[in-house]
Structures are given as C-alpha cells and as structure tokens.
Design a protein around this motif. Structure first.
Motif: not given
Length: 311
Positions: A146-152, A207-213, A243-251, A255-259
């Motif tokens: 996923p481009p631009g995804v950070t984990v915190r 997060e991507r662009d400050g939005i939780a994904v 709990c691991v949750s990725v909203p539909p638009g990011a599945r 994202v889940g693998r990176r997280l």
C-alpha cells in the motif's frame, strides 16, 4: 423455466451487477439450467426464483465418492436482493422438499454461491448449511504494497477511530460466524477499548494521508500452570490478536499485511513466544488472510445452531 422471460432477464442482470461488486473474479451470471422452478415473494412485492434439479447417482458412479446418492441442487436467482432474497428462497425450497420427500439417508441439498457474499453466508448457516467445499483461485501476482501507508501505536485520543473500526469488524463477523451483534455492542466495546488504550495495551492504526485504514487491537496473555490459557496454549507469554479491521475500500491493497507485519514485530519485541487468534472458517476474508500470515489451526470449535437442532 416457467416464470416469465422478462423476470428471468431482470434477475440475471441485477444479480450480475450485485455479485460483481462483491467479488470482481465472479464471472457474469448466465441463464439458469433447466429444472423445476421455485419462486418466493419479498415484502416489497418483488420476487426471487431458483431452479431445482434432482439427481440420483448410480451405485457404481464415481460421483458417489464425493457426493450423496440423491442430490437436490438449487440455482438461485436473487437479482439485487441479498439476505432477504436468499432467506425467502430457502424457505420456499424447504416447503417444496416437504412435498418431494427426499430420501431419509444418503441425500443432500446443494447450493453453490459466491464466497464473499457474507449476507448469504449468514442465511445459509441459519438454514443449516455447512461450508464443506470451496472453489479456490490464486492470482498470478500478489497485491502491491500500500502506497503512503504508515503504522503507529493507538492511544486514548484515538478511541473514537478505534471504536468505529472495531464495530465495523464486529458487524462483518456477525454475518459469518459465532459473533453476535448485540444492542449494547457499542457501549461494551467503548468501555473495553477505553480501558485498554488508557493502560497502553498493544494496538496499532494504519493510516493513509492521516486517515485510518486499518486497526490491529491486541493484548498480552501468559500461559502458566493452573490458569485458563494453559489449557489451550503452550507455556509462555503470548500475543492475542483480538481485532483486525480494514474498511472495504482499503481491502486487498496490502494494508492488513503491512499492519500485521508491524504488530508481529512489536509483539515479539514485548517478549512473546508467539501469537494466537480466533477466526471463522466461513469468513471468506479471514480464512484466506490468516493462513497467509502463518497461522494454522490448533483447536476447532464446533456448534449446532440452534441448540434444538442437535442431532
């Protein structure tokens, strides 16, 4: 088919549209095979239909090695209807079977349906269907990172975001497994998550662009002689992936693998000997994702639903 051609065409077109949005690998819906027609009406006045085919395999048939001898197979035409359409059609099928009187032993009702239609999965489970076989596919190349995804790490100030993602996962899981979406779910989850985040429990946001994904909400469990965990896990400190949750638009974007790669590293840094979790085999996302992350079954929990159906 004895129903009108117009209805069949409308159901085929609407069903194709709905299923293609659920899974782009599902091929275009074709006309149903010949057979006996089963129809059902929905509360809004619309109708769904299905074609019922009956087959009895000969004693020396190879098909009897993977099939019951007498098979009743239904091809649904639900159009754009989801759970309500499937439920109505299965009830009509049940009434039809009462008249047809299938064999008491060595017989089966069979229905093939896209795995990712979780609305239908919940209905099929309610009607007693068990997911015995799947048709599985593999894409030639894995999804890109996923481009631009950070984990915190998530903290108390993230409670509303964490709660929203946790409830989204709860709603999804309630369609495909033992999870039950109770009226008190939001209140119970908020209280538990507030306590965990305040205590610094392990939880991470992608997060991507400050939005939780994505969310990975975990805890630490010690298995030692005499406690509950020792009845299920080898001795040691374990990370529990709650709990691991990725909203539909990011599945499907990694994202889940990176997280989880981040969560696994951090949990190992905290001195865990491994991690564990629960997932439902009928869940078409979890049953693929978790084995790819290295998880394998240790215990199996079987259920009969409802309890009065124990047989």
């Amino acid at each position: 088919m004895t129903v009108g051609r117009g209805l069949v065409d409308a159901l085929v077109a609407a069903q194709g549209t709905r299923l293609s949005t659920l899974d782009p690998l599902v091929p275009p819906v074709s006309d149903p095979p010949d057979g006996d027609v089963v129809t059902a009406a929905l509360p809004d006045g619309s109708r769904v239909a299905g074609v019922l085919r009956h087959q009895v395999h000969e004693r020396m048939s190879a098909a009897r090695l993977w099939s019951a001898t007498e098979v009743w197979e239904l091809t649904p035409l639900l159009g754009g209807a989801g759970a309500a359409g499937m439920d109505a059609l299965l009830r009509a099928w049940r009434r039809r079977l009462d008249a047809l009187r299938p064999a008491a032993t060595d017989s089966a009702c069979v229905l093939t349906w896209p795995s990712r239609d979780v609305e239908a999965t919940g209905v099929l489970l309610d009607h007693g269907f068990v997911p015995l076989t799947v048709v599985a596919v593999r894409r030639a190349a894995p999804p890109p990172e996923p481009p631009g995804v950070t984990v915190r790490a998530a903290g108390p100030d993230d409670l509303d975001t964490v709660l929203a993602l946790a409830l989204a996962e709860l709603r999804y899981s309630a369609q495909v497994g033992s999870t039950v979406l109770r009226p008190e779910a939001a209140e119970v989850k908020r209280r538990a998550l507030a306590e965990r985040l305040a205590a610094g429990g392990p939880a991470w946001l992608a997060e991507r662009d400050g939005i939780a994904v994505g969310l990975a909400e975990c805890s630490l469990v010690t298995s030692e002689p005499g406690n509950w965990a020792a009845t299920r896990l080898p001795t040691g400190r374990w990370g529990y992936v709650n709990c691991v949750s990725v909203p539909p638009g990011a599945r499907g974007t990694g994202v889940g693998r990176r997280l989880m790669a981040h969560a696994h590293r951090e949990l190992a840094r905290l001195g865990t000997v491994g991690t564990y979790l629960y997932y439902n085999p009928p869940n078409p996302l979890s049953s693929v994702f978790w084995p790819r992350q290295g998880y394998r079954p240790l215990w199996t929990v079987w259920e009969v639903r409802p309890a009065g159906a124990l047989r």
